[in-house]
Design a protein around this motif. Structure first.
Motif, PDB file in Angstrom:
ATOM      1  N   LEU A   7       0.837  -1.201   0.000  1.00 18.46           N
ATOM      2  CA  LEU A   7       0.000   0.000   0.000  1.00 18.46           C
ATOM      3  C   LEU A   7       0.874   1.255   0.000  1.00 18.46           C
ATOM      4  CD1 LEU A   7      -2.777  -1.023   2.569  1.00 18.46           C
ATOM      5  CD2 LEU A   7      -3.024  -0.807   0.096  1.00 18.46           C
ATOM      6  N   ASP A   8       1.976   1.209   0.747  1.00 17.10           N
ATOM      7  CA  ASP A   8       2.908   2.342   0.754  1.00 17.10           C
ATOM      8  C   ASP A   8       3.522   2.537  -0.629  1.00 17.10           C
ATOM      9  OD1 ASP A   8       4.659   4.320   2.342  1.00 17.10           O
ATOM     10  OD2 ASP A   8       6.169   3.031   1.387  1.00 17.10           O
ATOM     11  N   TYR A   9       3.770   1.440  -1.336  1.00 18.53           N
ATOM     12  CA  TYR A   9       4.289   1.505  -2.708  1.00 18.53           C
ATOM     13  C   TYR A   9       3.298   2.202  -3.627  1.00 18.53           C
ATOM     14  CZ  TYR A   9       6.206  -0.286  -7.157  1.00 18.53           C
ATOM     15  OH  TYR A   9       6.730  -0.399  -8.422  1.00 18.53           O
ATOM     16  N   VAL A  10       2.018   1.858  -3.496  1.00 14.02           N
ATOM     17  CA  VAL A  10       0.974   2.518  -4.284  1.00 14.02           C
ATOM     18  C   VAL A  10       0.939   4.013  -3.972  1.00 14.02           C
ATOM     19  CG1 VAL A  10      -1.515   2.670  -4.710  1.00 14.02           C
ATOM     20  CG2 VAL A  10      -0.430   0.428  -4.462  1.00 14.02           C
ATOM     21  N   ALA A  11       1.024   4.350  -2.676  1.00 13.48           N
ATOM     22  CA  ALA A  11       0.984   5.756  -2.267  1.00 13.48           C
ATOM     23  C   ALA A  11       2.186   6.522  -2.822  1.00 13.48           C
ATOM     24  CB  ALA A  11       0.948   5.854  -0.751  1.00 13.48           C
ATOM     25  N   ARG A  12       3.364   5.889  -2.821  1.00 16.59           N
ATOM     26  CA  ARG A  12       4.561   6.565  -3.335  1.00 16.59           C
ATOM     27  C   ARG A  12       4.459   6.797  -4.838  1.00 16.59           C
ATOM     28  NH1 ARG A  12       9.024   3.588  -2.944  1.00 16.59           N
ATOM     29  NH2 ARG A  12       8.125   1.683  -2.069  1.00 16.59           N
ATOM     30  N   ILE A  13       3.853   5.848  -5.564  1.00 16.99           N
ATOM     31  CA  ILE A  13       3.692   6.028  -7.011  1.00 16.99           C
ATOM     32  C   ILE A  13       2.753   7.201  -7.301  1.00 16.99           C
ATOM     33  CG2 ILE A  13       2.744   4.990  -9.108  1.00 16.99           C
ATOM     34  CD1 ILE A  13       3.701   2.274  -8.086  1.00 16.99           C
ATOM     35  N   TYR A  25      -2.863 -12.920  -2.051  1.00 14.28           N
ATOM     36  CA  TYR A  25      -2.130 -11.725  -1.627  1.00 14.28           C
ATOM     37  C   TYR A  25      -1.607 -10.995  -2.861  1.00 14.28           C
ATOM     38  CZ  TYR A  25       1.579 -15.125  -2.406  1.00 14.28           C
ATOM     39  OH  TYR A  25       2.377 -16.092  -2.960  1.00 14.28           O
ATOM     40  N   VAL A  26      -1.390  -9.697  -2.697  1.00 11.09           N
ATOM     41  CA  VAL A  26      -0.933  -8.848  -3.803  1.00 11.09           C
ATOM     42  C   VAL A  26       0.584  -8.701  -3.736  1.00 11.09           C
ATOM     43  CG1 VAL A  26      -1.014  -6.533  -4.798  1.00 11.09           C
ATOM     44  CG2 VAL A  26      -3.101  -7.574  -3.893  1.00 11.09           C
ATOM     45  N   LEU A  27       1.233  -8.831  -4.875  1.00 15.36           N
ATOM     46  CA  LEU A  27       2.665  -8.608  -4.992  1.00 15.36           C
ATOM     47  C   LEU A  27       2.937  -7.220  -5.568  1.00 15.36           C
ATOM     48  CD1 LEU A  27       3.847 -12.010  -6.544  1.00 15.36           C
ATOM     49  CD2 LEU A  27       4.067 -11.266  -4.163  1.00 15.36           C
ATOM     50  N   PRO A  28       4.114  -6.639  -5.281  1.00 19.18           N
ATOM     51  CA  PRO A  28       4.465  -5.357  -5.911  1.00 19.18           C
ATOM     52  C   PRO A  28       4.428  -5.413  -7.430  1.00 19.18           C
ATOM     53  CG  PRO A  28       5.948  -5.816  -4.089  1.00 19.18           C
ATOM     54  CD  PRO A  28       5.101  -7.047  -4.274  1.00 19.18           C
ATOM     55  N   ASP A  29       4.737  -6.587  -8.007  1.00 22.12           N
ATOM     56  CA  ASP A  29       4.692  -6.724  -9.468  1.00 22.12           C
ATOM     57  C   ASP A  29       3.276  -6.554 -10.014  1.00 22.12           C
ATOM     58  OD1 ASP A  29       7.389  -7.072  -9.696  1.00 22.12           O
ATOM     59  OD2 ASP A  29       7.326  -9.257  -9.867  1.00 22.12           O
ATOM     60  N   LEU A  82       7.937   4.833 -12.608  1.00 23.31           N
ATOM     61  CA  LEU A  82       7.958   3.451 -12.127  1.00 23.31           C
ATOM     62  C   LEU A  82       9.384   2.937 -12.013  1.00 23.31           C
ATOM     63  CD1 LEU A  82       4.942   1.924 -14.094  1.00 23.31           C
ATOM     64  CD2 LEU A  82       5.072   2.339 -11.631  1.00 23.31           C
ATOM     65  N   ASP A  83      10.280   3.456 -12.846  1.00 29.09           N
ATOM     66  CA  ASP A  83      11.695   3.094 -12.724  1.00 29.09           C
ATOM     67  C   ASP A  83      12.339   3.767 -11.518  1.00 29.09           C
ATOM     68  OD1 ASP A  83      11.676   1.434 -14.930  1.00 29.09           O
ATOM     69  OD2 ASP A  83      12.301   3.021 -16.327  1.00 29.09           O
ATOM     70  N   GLN A  84      11.849   4.963 -11.182  1.00 29.11           N
ATOM     71  CA  GLN A  84      12.442   5.727 -10.083  1.00 29.11           C
ATOM     72  C   GLN A  84      11.922   5.298  -8.710  1.00 29.11           C
ATOM     73  OE1 GLN A  84      11.596   9.815 -11.053  1.00 29.11           O
ATOM     74  NE2 GLN A  84      13.093   9.892 -12.721  1.00 29.11           N
ATOM     75  N   VAL A  85      10.649   4.944  -8.630  1.00 31.13           N
ATOM     76  CA  VAL A  85      10.052   4.560  -7.342  1.00 31.13           C
ATOM     77  C   VAL A  85      10.348   3.081  -7.106  1.00 31.13           C
ATOM     78  CG1 VAL A  85       7.924   4.396  -5.997  1.00 31.13           C
ATOM     79  CG2 VAL A  85       8.237   6.289  -7.606  1.00 31.13           C
ATOM     80  N   ALA A  86      11.173   2.815  -6.102  1.00 36.71           N
ATOM     81  CA  ALA A  86      11.608   1.444  -5.845  1.00 36.71           C
ATOM     82  C   ALA A  86      10.487   0.634  -5.192  1.00 36.71           C
ATOM     83  CB  ALA A  86      12.837   1.448  -4.948  1.00 36.71           C
ATOM     84  N   PRO A  87      10.208  -0.563  -5.700  1.00 33.61           N
ATOM     85  CA  PRO A  87       9.206  -1.421  -5.060  1.00 33.61           C
ATOM     86  C   PRO A  87       9.765  -1.997  -3.768  1.00 33.61           C
ATOM     87  CG  PRO A  87      10.234  -2.575  -6.887  1.00 33.61           C
ATOM     88  CD  PRO A  87      10.767  -1.178  -6.920  1.00 33.61           C
ATOM     89  N   PRO A  88       8.892  -2.378  -2.850  1.00 33.34           N
ATOM     90  CA  PRO A  88       9.361  -2.978  -1.604  1.00 33.34           C
ATOM     91  C   PRO A  88       9.989  -4.338  -1.865  1.00 33.34           C
ATOM     92  CG  PRO A  88       6.972  -3.130  -1.748  1.00 33.34           C
ATOM     93  CD  PRO A  88       7.416  -2.274  -2.896  1.00 33.34           C
TER      94      PRO A  88
END
Length: 318
Positions: free
Chosen positions: A225-231, A268-272, A307-313
């Motif tokens: 969820l934090d990854y989604v928020a950062r994007i 469950y949801v993956l960052p991918d 998407l290249d700049q925001v690192a996935p968890p």
């Protein structure tokens, strides 16, 4: 969602994809996106040239889930009542009766939506967001499932009205069909008939509602969820965007990611999942800065860079 439920979900999703794929040859990825939008209880925007199979997609989806299908050809003289319906006085009964418009269907194809006036476009807003039509103070539910597939012709701009950002934000996914590959084209030409005829239903409309409810029980970790928020925050902070993705865009990405994960047989949801869906879910919500637009930059370019700049968890939070 239990492992048994996720296995049933994935099996059913694959059967639906295969069934619709009998009509849209060679378009499995687009069909999966369309089904994801339906099960996420959202709406689909297709930007394509004429004759690429948009109507066939809507008809095949409706037939596959044993639902109804209506097509609305948007024109400059189309009225809101032509979409939602109208109340007419019946002299025989002495009462006003509501006559439902074509928006009352499981799958509604709004063909060339940008050719209608803004007032008629706005008539879709309530029903797309709330699933209801209000006429003369009376609310009429459109039922479940309900999905609008709207199309735009990117070639012709004369006599069109650009969709406002508020309405673009109502579409959970924007994609395109494109032309089929050569082998698929040959197979289509060999048939030379409406491929939706005789297409059998794989599930009922009630089962689609069950899948939608199940998808929302898919687990999504706080770090994802934090990854989604950062994007979404990155789209708002970028120098090339005048308007980034809203919180509604982030919610849409989460809903679609849950459906996508379940379609893969996961609970469950993956960052991918998030990264793979970010383009079709978020790109159409971005408004570019005038200078970037003039330089030929597209929303897809901006989102790909972010998407290249925001690192996935990579590590699970403890």
């Amino acid at each position: 969602m239990t492992p048994e439920q996720s296995a049933w979900f994935a099996e059913t999703f694959s059967a639906l994809t295969e069934n619709v794929g009998r009509v849209l040859l060679g378009k499995e990825s687009t069909v999966r996106l369309a089904l994801t939008a339906m099960i996420a209880e959202g709406h689909l925007l297709l930007e394509d040239a004429p004759g690429t199979g948009k109507t066939s997609l809507a008809k095949a989806l409706a037939a596959t889930v044993q639902g109804t299908h209506h097509r609305i050809q948007f024109t400059p003289d189309l009225l809101p009542s032509d979409v939602t319906g109208v109340t007419i006085y019946d002299q025989g009964t002495g009462r006003f009766e509501f006559h439902r418009g074509p928006v009352f269907a499981s799958v509604v194809l709004a063909d060339e939506i940008n050719r209608a006036s803004p007032k008629t476009q706005a008539a879709l807003l309530e029903v797309m967001e709330e699933g209801n039509v209000t006429v003369d103070g009376v609310t009429h539910p459109v039922g479940r499932p309900f999905m609008v597939i709207a199309t735009q012709n990117p070639i012709e701009q004369a006599g069109t009205y650009r969709l406002p950002e508020a309405q673009l934000d109502r579409f959970i996914i924007k994609t395109s069909l494109g032309y089929p590959d050569r082998s698929s084209t040959v197979e289509i030409l060999a048939g030379a008939k409406d491929r939706t005829l005789g297409l059998s239903a794989r599930i009922t409309t009630e089962a689609v509602g069950t899948m939608a409810d199940l998808a929302q029980t898919v687990h999504i970790d706080p770090v994802v969820l934090d990854y989604v928020a950062r994007i979404t925050e990155a789209t708002r902070d970028d120098s090339q965007t005048a308007l980034g993705a809203s919180v509604r865009g982030g919610l849409a990405l989460v809903r679609c990611a849950k459906v996508w994960a379940a379609s893969q047989g996961r609970e469950y949801v993956l960052p991918d999942d998030v990264k793979g869906l970010a383009q079709p879910v978020l790109a159409h919500r971005l408004v570019l800065d005038a200078e970037a637009e003039f330089a030929g930059v597209t929303a897809t370019d901006v989102l790909a860079r972010l998407l290249d700049q925001v690192a996935p968890p990579v590590l699970r939070a403890v």
